[in-house]
Design a protein around this motif. Structure first.
Motif, PDB file in Angstrom:
ATOM      1  N   ASP A 111      -9.499   1.552 -37.036  1.00  0.00           N
ATOM      2  CA  ASP A 111      -9.789   0.754 -35.838  1.00  0.00           C
ATOM      3  C   ASP A 111      -9.787  -0.729 -36.191  1.00  0.00           C
ATOM      4  O   ASP A 111     -10.194  -1.137 -37.283  1.00  0.00           O
ATOM      5  N   THR A 112      -9.341  -1.543 -35.247  1.00  0.00           N
ATOM      6  CA  THR A 112      -9.349  -2.986 -35.463  1.00  0.00           C
ATOM      7  C   THR A 112     -10.732  -3.580 -35.209  1.00  0.00           C
ATOM      8  O   THR A 112     -11.035  -4.686 -35.667  1.00  0.00           O
ATOM      9  N   ASP A 113     -11.543  -2.836 -34.456  1.00  0.00           N
ATOM     10  CA  ASP A 113     -12.913  -3.273 -34.170  1.00  0.00           C
ATOM     11  C   ASP A 113     -13.894  -2.255 -34.728  1.00  0.00           C
ATOM     12  O   ASP A 113     -13.597  -1.061 -34.844  1.00  0.00           O
ATOM     13  N   GLY A 114     -15.064  -2.747 -35.063  1.00  0.00           N
ATOM     14  CA  GLY A 114     -16.124  -1.857 -35.503  1.00  0.00           C
ATOM     15  C   GLY A 114     -16.912  -1.363 -34.285  1.00  0.00           C
ATOM     16  O   GLY A 114     -16.928  -2.009 -33.231  1.00  0.00           O
ATOM     17  N   THR A 115     -17.548  -0.193 -34.419  1.00  0.00           N
ATOM     18  CA  THR A 115     -18.329   0.364 -33.312  1.00  0.00           C
ATOM     19  C   THR A 115     -19.668   0.874 -33.810  1.00  0.00           C
ATOM     20  O   THR A 115     -19.744   1.553 -34.841  1.00  0.00           O
ATOM     21  N   VAL A 116     -20.696   0.547 -33.067  1.00  0.00           N
ATOM     22  CA  VAL A 116     -22.045   1.066 -33.323  1.00  0.00           C
ATOM     23  C   VAL A 116     -22.454   1.849 -32.080  1.00  0.00           C
ATOM     24  O   VAL A 116     -22.300   1.362 -30.950  1.00  0.00           O
ATOM     25  N   ALA A 117     -22.936   3.058 -32.294  1.00  0.00           N
ATOM     26  CA  ALA A 117     -23.406   3.875 -31.170  1.00  0.00           C
ATOM     27  C   ALA A 117     -24.923   3.785 -31.095  1.00  0.00           C
ATOM     28  O   ALA A 117     -25.625   4.063 -32.082  1.00  0.00           O
ATOM     29  N   VAL A 118     -25.421   3.385 -29.939  1.00  0.00           N
ATOM     30  CA  VAL A 118     -26.870   3.290 -29.722  1.00  0.00           C
ATOM     31  C   VAL A 118     -27.287   4.514 -28.914  1.00  0.00           C
ATOM     32  O   VAL A 118     -26.727   4.802 -27.855  1.00  0.00           O
ATOM     33  N   ARG A 119     -28.270   5.231 -29.435  1.00  0.00           N
ATOM     34  CA  ARG A 119     -28.709   6.490 -28.812  1.00  0.00           C
ATOM     35  C   ARG A 119     -30.089   6.317 -28.189  1.00  0.00           C
ATOM     36  O   ARG A 119     -31.023   5.811 -28.835  1.00  0.00           O
ATOM     37  N   LEU A 120     -30.219   6.754 -26.931  1.00  0.00           N
ATOM     38  CA  LEU A 120     -31.489   6.688 -26.211  1.00  0.00           C
ATOM     39  C   LEU A 120     -31.947   8.116 -25.922  1.00  0.00           C
ATOM     40  O   LEU A 120     -31.248   8.862 -25.236  1.00  0.00           O
ATOM     41  N   LYS A 121     -33.091   8.474 -26.431  1.00  0.00           N
ATOM     42  CA  LYS A 121     -33.622   9.822 -26.185  1.00  0.00           C
ATOM     43  C   LYS A 121     -34.889   9.734 -25.338  1.00  0.00           C
ATOM     44  O   LYS A 121     -35.782   8.941 -25.622  1.00  0.00           O
ATOM     45  N   ASN A 122     -34.938  10.558 -24.325  1.00  0.00           N
ATOM     46  CA  ASN A 122     -36.080  10.566 -23.416  1.00  0.00           C
ATOM     47  C   ASN A 122     -37.206  11.404 -24.023  1.00  0.00           C
ATOM     48  O   ASN A 122     -37.133  12.620 -24.083  1.00  0.00           O
ATOM     49  N   ARG A 123     -38.254  10.727 -24.445  1.00  0.00           N
ATOM     50  CA  ARG A 123     -39.408  11.432 -25.009  1.00  0.00           C
ATOM     51  C   ARG A 123     -40.631  11.323 -24.075  1.00  0.00           C
ATOM     52  O   ARG A 123     -41.764  11.582 -24.459  1.00  0.00           O
ATOM     53  N   GLY A 124     -40.357  10.941 -22.831  1.00  0.00           N
ATOM     54  CA  GLY A 124     -41.427  10.816 -21.839  1.00  0.00           C
ATOM     55  C   GLY A 124     -41.810  12.159 -21.245  1.00  0.00           C
ATOM     56  O   GLY A 124     -41.327  13.221 -21.655  1.00  0.00           O
ATOM     57  N   GLY A 125     -42.656  12.127 -20.232  1.00  0.00           N
ATOM     58  CA  GLY A 125     -43.167  13.351 -19.625  1.00  0.00           C
ATOM     59  C   GLY A 125     -42.275  13.957 -18.561  1.00  0.00           C
ATOM     60  O   GLY A 125     -42.553  15.039 -18.061  1.00  0.00           O
ATOM     61  N   GLY A 126     -41.199  13.271 -18.175  1.00  0.00           N
ATOM     62  CA  GLY A 126     -40.318  13.807 -17.134  1.00  0.00           C
ATOM     63  C   GLY A 126     -38.964  13.130 -17.176  1.00  0.00           C
ATOM     64  O   GLY A 126     -38.688  12.302 -18.057  1.00  0.00           O
ATOM     65  N   ASP A 127     -38.101  13.488 -16.233  1.00  0.00           N
ATOM     66  CA  ASP A 127     -36.772  12.889 -16.161  1.00  0.00           C
ATOM     67  C   ASP A 127     -36.890  11.409 -15.800  1.00  0.00           C
ATOM     68  O   ASP A 127     -37.853  10.985 -15.157  1.00  0.00           O
ATOM     69  N   CYS A 128     -35.881  10.642 -16.218  1.00  0.00           N
ATOM     70  CA  CYS A 128     -35.864   9.219 -15.852  1.00  0.00           C
ATOM     71  C   CYS A 128     -34.419   8.763 -15.690  1.00  0.00           C
ATOM     72  O   CYS A 128     -33.484   9.476 -16.050  1.00  0.00           O
ATOM     73  N   THR A 129     -34.253   7.578 -15.120  1.00  0.00           N
ATOM     74  CA  THR A 129     -32.910   7.079 -14.784  1.00  0.00           C
ATOM     75  C   THR A 129     -32.563   5.820 -15.561  1.00  0.00           C
ATOM     76  O   THR A 129     -33.382   4.909 -15.698  1.00  0.00           O
ATOM     77  N   LEU A 130     -31.321   5.785 -16.058  1.00  0.00           N
ATOM     78  CA  LEU A 130     -30.791   4.616 -16.758  1.00  0.00           C
ATOM     79  C   LEU A 130     -29.651   4.035 -15.929  1.00  0.00           C
ATOM     80  O   LEU A 130     -28.727   4.753 -15.546  1.00  0.00           O
TER      81      LEU A 130
END
Length: 229
Positions: A111-130
């Motif tokens: 790849d000509t560009d580098g990539t970093v993957a940022v991971r978000l995990k829901n550890r709260g008490g219920g569903d949530c929206t991003l």
């Protein structure tokens, strides 16, 4: 003769009065019986009917109220209310404190560009929206660089409890041979939040020096890097 006639008239009047008195007495006695019977006639009209009428009225009211209440569940009204409640209580925004945020290098060779993957995990008490984009800043030896959005609009993502989703951060690789600009940290702010998390930068150690026109760092929308799990 007159004396006898007067006496006879007097006796006749007396007899008539006596008979009248007897009749009055008999009538009185006759009324005396019904008089005692008039109590039940008054009681039923005042006590029995009105009491039973009142009782059936309040009882009917209670029963109809009871049926209304009891009928709510079986009729499905409770479910509908529950559904309405669920709609009114849609998954709220994901808060920083309810997210486990991590980052890994996901650059693919060639790849000509580098990539970093940022991971978000829901550890709260219920569903949530991003909502689409998180805020991303790189801390460097030359100051802070804010990532620019790539422009896609996939819409908000509902993050189920215990699940994760990732987005990508792309940056130019330093192939100039020079020392470049050293990256010291990655700052991530979840969508619609003000609280940020600073992570160790997992990508290449340096960025190429640029002329300062625009940011060479790009951030994709939520879900743009792999799939959550």
């Amino acid at each position: 003769m007159r004396v006898h006639q007067l006496t006879f008239v007097a006796l006749a009047v007396a007899a008539g009065l006596s008979l009248t008195a007897c009749r009055i007495g008999e009538d009185g006695a006759a009324h005396g019986g019904p008089s005692s019977a008039s109590i039940p006639s008054t009681a039923p009209s005042a006590s029995a009917p009105s009491a039973s009428g009142d009782g059936s009225s309040s009882g009917g009211s209670d029963r109809s109220g009871g049926k209304g209440s009891a009928g709510t569940g079986p009729d499905g009204k409770g479910t509908a209310a529950g559904a309405g409640s669920t709609e009114n209580g849609k998954a709220g925004k994901c808060r920083t404190d309810d997210l486990e945020i991590t980052a890994i290098d996901s650059t693919i060779g060639g790849d000509t560009d580098g990539t970093v993957a940022v991971r978000l995990k829901n550890r709260g008490g219920g569903d949530c929206t991003l909502s689409e984009y998180a805020g991303v800043d790189l801390r460097t030896s030359a100051g802070s660089l804010s990532a620019q959005r790539t422009g896609e609009h996939p819409g908000p993502t509902v993050l189920k409890k215990g699940t994760a989703v990732s987005f990508g951060v792309t940056y130019p690789l330093n192939t100039t041979g020079g020392s470049g600009v050293r990256v010291t940290g990655l700052v991530v702010t979840p969508p619609d939040e003000t609280k940020s998390v600073t992570l160790t930068w997992p990508g290449a150690a340096t960025l190429p020096v640029t002329d300062g026109t625009g940011s060479p760092i790009k951030v994709g929308p939520i879900g743009s890097a792999g799939q959550g799990g």
